[in-house]
Motif scaffolding. Structure first.
Motif, PDB file in Angstrom:
ATOM      1  N   ARG A   1      45.679  36.642  40.935  1.00 49.87           N
ATOM      2  CA  ARG A   1      44.458  37.424  40.684  1.00 49.87           C
ATOM      3  C   ARG A   1      44.842  38.887  40.556  1.00 49.87           C
ATOM      4  O   ARG A   1      45.652  39.376  41.350  1.00 49.87           O
ATOM      5  CB  ARG A   1      43.503  37.305  41.882  1.00 49.87           C
ATOM      6  CG  ARG A   1      43.065  35.886  42.174  1.00 49.87           C
ATOM      7  CD  ARG A   1      42.156  35.860  43.387  1.00 49.87           C
ATOM      8  NE  ARG A   1      42.866  36.254  44.596  1.00 49.87           N
ATOM      9  CZ  ARG A   1      42.773  35.612  45.765  1.00 49.87           C
ATOM     10  NH1 ARG A   1      42.012  34.540  45.889  1.00 49.87           N
ATOM     11  NH2 ARG A   1      43.440  36.026  46.819  1.00 49.87           N
ATOM     12  N   SER A   2      44.260  39.607  39.620  1.00 47.32           N
ATOM     13  CA  SER A   2      44.552  41.039  39.591  1.00 47.32           C
ATOM     14  C   SER A   2      43.902  41.682  40.810  1.00 47.32           C
ATOM     15  O   SER A   2      42.801  41.316  41.215  1.00 47.32           O
ATOM     16  CB  SER A   2      44.059  41.682  38.303  1.00 47.32           C
ATOM     17  OG  SER A   2      42.672  41.863  38.323  1.00 47.32           O
ATOM     18  N   ILE A   3      44.628  42.644  41.397  1.00 50.03           N
ATOM     19  CA  ILE A   3      44.060  43.400  42.533  1.00 50.03           C
ATOM     20  C   ILE A   3      43.567  44.760  42.055  1.00 50.03           C
ATOM     21  O   ILE A   3      43.000  45.518  42.826  1.00 50.03           O
ATOM     22  CB  ILE A   3      45.092  43.590  43.660  1.00 50.03           C
ATOM     23  CG1 ILE A   3      46.311  44.394  43.163  1.00 50.03           C
ATOM     24  CG2 ILE A   3      45.528  42.238  44.224  1.00 50.03           C
ATOM     25  CD1 ILE A   3      47.134  44.994  44.281  1.00 50.03           C
TER      26      ILE A   3
ATOM     27  N   VAL B   1      49.151  43.346  40.411  1.00 46.89           N
ATOM     28  CA  VAL B   1      49.040  42.113  41.201  1.00 46.89           C
ATOM     29  C   VAL B   1      49.526  42.261  42.642  1.00 46.89           C
ATOM     30  O   VAL B   1      49.179  41.443  43.500  1.00 46.89           O
ATOM     31  CB  VAL B   1      49.724  40.905  40.513  1.00 46.89           C
ATOM     32  CG1 VAL B   1      48.998  40.570  39.209  1.00 46.89           C
ATOM     33  CG2 VAL B   1      51.199  41.121  40.278  1.00 46.89           C
TER      34      VAL B   1
END
Lengths: 138, 138
Positions: free
Chosen positions: A14-16, A131
């Protein structure tokens, strides 16, 4: 890892957060951060701001990105896109084109502003997903 | 990155291989490779062996793993699991528990045997998926 199966494990990354940079296209970017790349903003998802606690200006970090424009089927490249250099396996190079296009970027923190970090230098294009962020390891 | 959406980007990470180690459980592992971790075998998927071309015994690499037993919801930890140290954001630590549990492991190549690499030292458990291999960056 499922030991009973030979099927490769898949995991959802998931992108942060996202990079905001003056570099807008892949061709405009230097090959390494140390080769004249600009400072950028890391805009981290506000729901993850607790995970930034302890990061301060002056820290040296490794930012991990997902190089979303990379080609994941490439297994060999000419290092530094130089056709005079012999074709080399991508795992022996820092080519963005590779099976899992994770970028590693050693940077220095210039400023922390809420869940935004000003860091640099960094050779990725605007809009690149972040990420992970880690302390330097060497 | 979809610039029109605020929804976090998701990307599918594929394992490129697996670690074979004498460490079988998380509690048996030292916290860092330099703290007495053993050498391990990286068994890389044979379909990716071209991507290893150029890697030789003596090389220094960074192996990226997917720490599949980590807790992805943890945002703060006591560094080195020491309750006397204050709670710190996971992005300021090397905790395996973090939103995207990617491990970075600086190692030296001891031996190359087809698509298997003997490397070390490395502090991960047997069965940990490998997601990338890169030359050292510092």
């Amino acid at each position: 890892m499922n030991k009973k199966s030979k099927k490769p494990v898949q995991a959802m990354l998931r992108s942060i957060g996202v990079i905001r940079s003056s570099i807008k296209k892949r061709g405009e970017s230097p090959m390494q951060g140390s080769e004249g790349a600009p400072d950028v903003w890391l805009e981290i998802d506000a729901s993850l701001s607790d995970a930034l606690d302890g990061i301060a200006a002056g820290d040296e970090l490794i930012v991990l990105t997902w190089l979303h424009e990379a080609d994941r089927e490439t297994l060999k490249v000419h290092p530094r896109s130089d056709p005079k250099r012999r074709l080399t396996g991508v795992f022996a190079t820092r080519s963005p084109d590779r099976p899992n296009p994770i970028g590693l970027h050693p940077v220095k923190v210039r400023e922390v502003s809420g869940s935004r970090l000003r860091v640099g230098p960094m050779e990725v294009i605007d809009g690149t997903p972040v990420v992970d962020i880690k302390p330097v390891i060497c």
